[in-house]
Design a protein around this motif. Sequence first.
Motif, PDB file in Angstrom:
ATOM      1  N   TYR A   2      -3.638   2.517   0.713  1.00  0.00           N
ATOM      2  CA  TYR A   2      -4.443   1.341   0.387  1.00  0.00           C
ATOM      3  C   TYR A   2      -5.863   1.766   0.029  1.00  0.00           C
ATOM      4  O   TYR A   2      -6.421   2.653   0.659  1.00  0.00           O
ATOM      5  CB  TYR A   2      -4.524   0.389   1.586  1.00  0.00           C
ATOM      6  CG  TYR A   2      -3.202  -0.155   2.057  1.00  0.00           C
ATOM      7  CD1 TYR A   2      -2.526  -1.114   1.319  1.00  0.00           C
ATOM      8  CD2 TYR A   2      -2.641   0.277   3.251  1.00  0.00           C
ATOM      9  CE1 TYR A   2      -1.318  -1.633   1.762  1.00  0.00           C
ATOM     10  CE2 TYR A   2      -1.430  -0.228   3.696  1.00  0.00           C
ATOM     11  CZ  TYR A   2      -0.776  -1.184   2.949  1.00  0.00           C
ATOM     12  OH  TYR A   2       0.425  -1.684   3.389  1.00  0.00           O
ATOM     13  N   ASN A   3      -6.454   1.104  -0.969  1.00  0.00           N
ATOM     14  CA  ASN A   3      -7.864   1.330  -1.284  1.00  0.00           C
ATOM     15  C   ASN A   3      -8.717   0.159  -0.818  1.00  0.00           C
ATOM     16  O   ASN A   3      -9.782   0.347  -0.250  1.00  0.00           O
ATOM     17  CB  ASN A   3      -8.055   1.529  -2.791  1.00  0.00           C
ATOM     18  CG  ASN A   3      -9.503   1.801  -3.138  1.00  0.00           C
ATOM     19  OD1 ASN A   3     -10.102   2.734  -2.609  1.00  0.00           O
ATOM     20  ND2 ASN A   3     -10.095   0.991  -4.004  1.00  0.00           N
ATOM     21  N   SER A   4      -8.232  -1.070  -1.047  1.00  0.00           N
ATOM     22  CA  SER A   4      -8.988  -2.245  -0.628  1.00  0.00           C
ATOM     23  C   SER A   4      -8.051  -3.424  -0.451  1.00  0.00           C
ATOM     24  O   SER A   4      -6.912  -3.423  -0.936  1.00  0.00           O
ATOM     25  CB  SER A   4     -10.057  -2.595  -1.667  1.00  0.00           C
ATOM     26  OG  SER A   4      -9.463  -3.038  -2.877  1.00  0.00           O
ATOM     27  N   LEU A   5      -8.550  -4.439   0.267  1.00  0.00           N
ATOM     28  CA  LEU A   5      -7.852  -5.711   0.413  1.00  0.00           C
ATOM     29  C   LEU A   5      -8.804  -6.814  -0.019  1.00  0.00           C
ATOM     30  O   LEU A   5      -9.976  -6.821   0.381  1.00  0.00           O
ATOM     31  CB  LEU A   5      -7.431  -5.940   1.868  1.00  0.00           C
ATOM     32  CG  LEU A   5      -6.338  -5.021   2.433  1.00  0.00           C
ATOM     33  CD1 LEU A   5      -6.139  -5.290   3.920  1.00  0.00           C
ATOM     34  CD2 LEU A   5      -5.022  -5.197   1.685  1.00  0.00           C
ATOM     35  N   TYR A  26      -3.815  -9.612   7.625  1.00  0.00           N
ATOM     36  CA  TYR A  26      -4.047  -8.270   8.147  1.00  0.00           C
ATOM     37  C   TYR A  26      -5.166  -8.307   9.183  1.00  0.00           C
ATOM     38  O   TYR A  26      -6.128  -9.064   9.036  1.00  0.00           O
ATOM     39  CB  TYR A  26      -4.466  -7.311   7.024  1.00  0.00           C
ATOM     40  CG  TYR A  26      -3.410  -7.089   5.971  1.00  0.00           C
ATOM     41  CD1 TYR A  26      -2.502  -6.039   6.072  1.00  0.00           C
ATOM     42  CD2 TYR A  26      -3.325  -7.929   4.862  1.00  0.00           C
ATOM     43  CE1 TYR A  26      -1.535  -5.832   5.092  1.00  0.00           C
ATOM     44  CE2 TYR A  26      -2.358  -7.726   3.883  1.00  0.00           C
ATOM     45  CZ  TYR A  26      -1.471  -6.681   4.006  1.00  0.00           C
ATOM     46  OH  TYR A  26      -0.522  -6.478   3.033  1.00  0.00           O
ATOM     47  N   LEU A  59      -5.425  -0.464  10.457  1.00  0.00           N
ATOM     48  CA  LEU A  59      -6.294  -0.548   9.288  1.00  0.00           C
ATOM     49  C   LEU A  59      -7.752  -0.680   9.715  1.00  0.00           C
ATOM     50  O   LEU A  59      -8.075  -1.443  10.635  1.00  0.00           O
ATOM     51  CB  LEU A  59      -5.925  -1.771   8.434  1.00  0.00           C
ATOM     52  CG  LEU A  59      -4.759  -1.617   7.457  1.00  0.00           C
ATOM     53  CD1 LEU A  59      -4.368  -2.976   6.897  1.00  0.00           C
ATOM     54  CD2 LEU A  59      -5.112  -0.657   6.330  1.00  0.00           C
TER      55      LEU A  59
END
Length: 197
Positions: A2-5, A26, A59
Amino acid sequence: MYNSLTGTITEIRSSECCIDVGGVEYILSVTSGALQSLQPGSRQRLLVYLHHKEDAMKLYGFADETERTVFTKLLKVSGVGPSLAVKILSGLPSRRLASAIEEGDIASLSSIPGLGKKTAQKIILALQGTIVSADAAAGGPHGDIISALADMGFDRNAAAEAVRSLINKLPEDIDKEEAEGRLMREAIVLLSRGAGA
């Protein structure tokens, strides 16, 4: 990885936030600095780091690339895990922390709750001279190019080195837009040859 949400902040806790991304919620551990910029109900993009162990995945969320870069560098220090790294970044904002490490300021580091003098010394010995350059790479005049190269899968530090080496080869009379395009193209070629891909 993952890089961003990007999604809606649904809940804020003492050191965590919940973010709804397309109906999936999340839980992210975040620094106190990142928490201050969040509001329940607001739409946000948070950079993330996934920490994976045999028995758990967690995370971590960050307000900007500098904060995430410092976090990942802290994880390379013996005795510093993700939870302590978050506490360190909550105790000192990333730019102040970078300065303290560069200056060998053990007093400032050891004033952070949960961080003793021995660990502070280890952090300084392991990271002195590395965090300031990463911070500059993230926010310097060509930070967007470096970030774009990192998003393409190239190592961020190698991308920063490639861009720095190419800047000196640009003609003095080149305009900014043309310079950026040329830097991007030539950096990709350089990195693809094995300088950091």
